[in-house]
Each structure stands twice: as C-alpha cells, then as structure tokens.
Design an enzyme around this catalytic site. Structure first.
Site, PDB file in Angstrom:
ATOM      1  N   LYS A 127       0.808  -1.215   0.000  1.00  0.00           N
ATOM      2  CA  LYS A 127       0.000   0.000   0.000  1.00  0.00           C
ATOM      3  C   LYS A 127       0.845   1.270   0.000  1.00  0.00           C
ATOM      4  O   LYS A 127       0.311   2.366  -0.170  1.00  0.00           O
ATOM      5  CB  LYS A 127      -0.956   0.017   1.197  1.00  0.00           C
ATOM      6  CG  LYS A 127      -2.224  -0.793   0.956  1.00  0.00           C
ATOM      7  CD  LYS A 127      -3.261  -0.560   2.036  1.00  0.00           C
ATOM      8  CE  LYS A 127      -4.547  -1.321   1.702  1.00  0.00           C
ATOM      9  NZ  LYS A 127      -5.545  -1.202   2.789  1.00  0.00           N
ATOM     10  N   HIS A 148      -4.142 -12.477   0.967  1.00  0.00           N
ATOM     11  CA  HIS A 148      -5.028 -12.009   2.042  1.00  0.00           C
ATOM     12  C   HIS A 148      -6.318 -11.359   1.539  1.00  0.00           C
ATOM     13  O   HIS A 148      -7.226 -11.125   2.332  1.00  0.00           O
ATOM     14  CB  HIS A 148      -4.276 -11.081   3.011  1.00  0.00           C
ATOM     15  CG  HIS A 148      -4.080  -9.672   2.528  1.00  0.00           C
ATOM     16  ND1 HIS A 148      -3.002  -9.299   1.750  1.00  0.00           N
ATOM     17  CD2 HIS A 148      -4.809  -8.546   2.727  1.00  0.00           C
ATOM     18  CE1 HIS A 148      -3.075  -7.993   1.501  1.00  0.00           C
ATOM     19  NE2 HIS A 148      -4.165  -7.514   2.079  1.00  0.00           N
TER      20      HIS A 148
END
Length: 411
Positions: free
Chosen positions: A275, A324
C-alpha cells in the site's frame, strides 16, 4: 519460541524496495545513496562492519517517509520540517533490535556538519550520517537532470561545484574531498542508472549469508515495515498490529503449530506493505473509489508479494500475504485463488484483515461495533467468501478477538 534463518541484508534490501513504492519520480533513491556513500567510504579506507553499517544506514535513511506528499520534498535541497522524517526514522530503527545501532545515523542524516561535528556522538557515527547526507544531496541534484531528460554527465560539473560549495558548512571536508575525487570518473555517474545500481547492490548482498535469529528479533525487524505502512494514513494507524495479533490468536485457537502462529503474526505485520505505492489521497478518499482507483488499490497485494518473495526464510509469509484478499469462492484478488488452493493460513489472515478494518474508522464510515462486524463476517461466510470455520472461531471468542484486534498495543 522458534528460530529463523533469514538473510538480514535481503530484508533490508526489500525494505528499500518498499520505500521505493512511496516515490513517484524518485525511485531507487535509497539504493543510489547507498552506492555513492559506500564508494566514498571505500575511498577513505573504511571496510568491514564500518562499511556495512554505512551501506545499511544509507539504504534505510528515509525509512521515516511513508506519505507521498512528504516524499515529494526529498527532491528539494532543503525544506521546512525536513528533520521530521529523520526523527521518525530514528524512532523506527530504535525499536528494532537488529537496526537500533543505526538510529543516530538516521536521526542526523540532514544535520549540517558545522553543527554535527560539535555533537557528543562518536566520530564514526557523525561521519556516517554526514556521508549519507552528502550522497543524498548529490542524488537530489542528479534527479533534476534526469527529470528533464538530460544526460547526467551534462550536469556532472555543476553538481560537483554545488557540493564543494558546502564544504566545511554542510559537509565534512574529508567527505567532500573524497567525493570530488571519485566523482571525476564518468563511470561513477553511469552507475546511478537503476540497472547498474541494482547490480552493485546485488554484489553487496552476495557477501552476506543467512543468519539465525530469534522470533522477537525477526519481529522487531518486520515491525519496521508495518510501522512505515501504518503511518501512511491516520486511518490505517495500528491496522497491521491489529491484524497480526488477531491472526496469531486465531491460529492458536485453531491449534496450529507455534511456528505457524508466529508466521501468521509476521504476515499480519507485512500484508499491506504494497500500500506504500497507493497515493495518500486514495487511502483518505471519503467517497467511493472509481474503477481506475480500485485497480490501483488492488495492486497492493501483488506489490507486497514482489517485495517479500526475495527474502529467504519468509517464503510462506510472502505467499499468505499475497492471498489475504483472495476468497474461498474465487472472487478475490489478485489471482482468484479458490477452494483447496487457498491455504487455511491465508483464510485466517483474510478474516483477521476484514475484522480489524471494520473495527477501525475509515474516511467513508465510522468504526463498527463488534456485533455488527460479526454479522457481516457471517454473511460473507454464508456467501462462500470467508472461511466458515475461521468465522465460527471468531464468533465463539468475539470479545477476545475484539480486544486483540482493536487494542494491539495492550496485547
């Protein structure tokens, strides 16, 4: 508690890759600074652990930067509050057992020599910090030519002149003299090209074998990654810690081996490293993301995997982190992995990530109550997206799950 064979230098190199994700125009800054600092150190006769510490500190010198708006300032020779990222970086390194000896270097890598030389620090630390500062400024000056599409050699003498101008003031005279000598060569500047500088670092990596470390040492190193990610936005603060604690807790409730539970904790800390590439404004957008923004956001799983896969000893961690956002029915991303191909550990991380995210405030909604979160998790399990067994474990221990996910510092 388990022991792990991990290559510390590969981990540091990967952390540099993570920091590179923050940069939009200034990619490989840490690696180029490390190359130039190391060449100066070699010219001065530095070797062994002293040279290695210089190299490591140079690669990590901007670890206090996670916001794209702050990273943009790195291309300026000086700016207001430039010491702030130095302080943040030093705090991060202090918390890592394996890197804390580099904290003072990070703290002072923007301190002028006229001030630094009189500080009560070991001379080796002062020279190391100032060497990185000088190399950092050289790279900033070089960037100006690269952004204009000009050959770096066209700016060689101007850059050398500007650095020499700050001899004794910003930079140590012996460091400037070393730089002036080694930078006379055109090859010095050619190596700043990304392909060549990566080759230079690959040679450095090849000199250092894996080392055995305790889990607490490995966790302290990994935690540097997660703190950088979580500092990117006030809405992601402590998210990684919460996911890590919940994933490990669910692993233990599922009777998984202790080493696997430790690995789940590491995955939780590392799962969102990718991110760092996502622009700040997307993470803090109050409205719904458009299609193009969703694509940018979804890339973070793959970026995380691309960084972690190069660290020997963390192969399972990198795979579970990649998965994930996968879902049992194959509707997740990035590979649409489903059914038996989706490991139980990845399913635990997925549930932990959803739970913790729902429990945190986001720019488009407030934090949800645990009863509401449980309802949403069950709906996702019934729809075939989240693992029913993992969600059932959460329901059976809802209060404890809330505690470890929402109050990670207390755990």
């Amino acid at each position: 508690m388990s022991t792990y064979n991990v290559n510390l230098h590969e981990a540091i190199y990967s952390l540099s890759d993570a920091l590179d994700l923050v940069g939009v125009t200034h990619i490989h800054h840490g690696k180029r600074v490390a190359y130039m600092a190391a060449e100066c150190g070699k010219h001065l006769g530095w070797s062994g652990p002293r040279l290695d510490d210089l190299f490591q500190a140079a690669i990590l010198h901007d670890c206090g930067v996670s916001k794209t708006m702050v990273h943009a300032h790195l291309a300026e020779m000086a700016w207001e509050n430039e010491a702030e990222h130095c302080k943040l970086g030093a705090e991060l390194l202090t918390d890592s057992h394996l890197l804390k000896h580099l904290a003072d270097t990070a703290l002072h890598h923007h301190t002028h020599w006229s001030v630094l030389k009189n500080m009560g620090l070991p001379l080796e630390v002062k020279l190391r910090a100032n060497c990185i500062y000088m190399a950092d400024r050289v790279d900033v000056l070089a960037l100006g030519y690269q952004l204009e599409g000009k050959d770096i050699l066209l700016g060689k003498e101007e850059i050398r002149s500007k650095i020499f101008k700050h001899r004794s003031d910003w930079f140590s005279p012996e460091l400037v003299d070393a730089f002036m000598e080694i930078s006379r060569s055109d090859a010095f500047w050619f190596t700043l090209d990304s392909g060549h500088v990566n080759g230079y670092l690959a040679t450095w990596l090849s000199h250092y074998p894996d080392q055995t470390m305790e889990f607490h040492e490995l966790r302290s190193l990994v935690h540097v990654f997660s703190c950088i990610v979580d500092a990117k936005s006030p809405y992601t603060k402590q998210h990684s810690d919460g996911v890590a604690n919940l994933a490990r807790y669910l692993g233990s409730l599922s009777h998984l081996p202790e080493e696997t539970c430790e690995m789940l904790e590491l995955v939780g800390l590392l799962h969102d490293v990718g991110k760092l590439r996502v622009p700040d404004e997307l993470l803090e957008k109050r409205g719904e993301l458009n299609e193009a923004e969703v694509i940018i956001m979804r890339q973070h799983c793959f970026d995380t995997y691309s960084i972690l896969k190069n660290i020997r000893g963390l192969e399972r961690v990198s795979l579970w982190a990649l998965q994930h956002h996968e879902r049992v029915d194959g509707t997740g991303y990035p590979n649409h992995t489903k059914g038996i191909d989706l490991s139980f550990e990845a399913r635990i991380v997925a549930v932990s990530d959803v739970f913790q995210a729902l429990a945190q405030e986001r720019p488009y909604r407030g934090a949800l109550e645990k009863v509401v979160i449980m309802t949403l998790l069950k709906l996702e399990a019934e729809a075939g997206k989240l693992d029913e067994k993992v969600v059932a474990v959460v329901e059976a221990h809802l209060q404890e799950c809330w505690h470890v996910a929402v109050d990670p510092i207390q755990v």
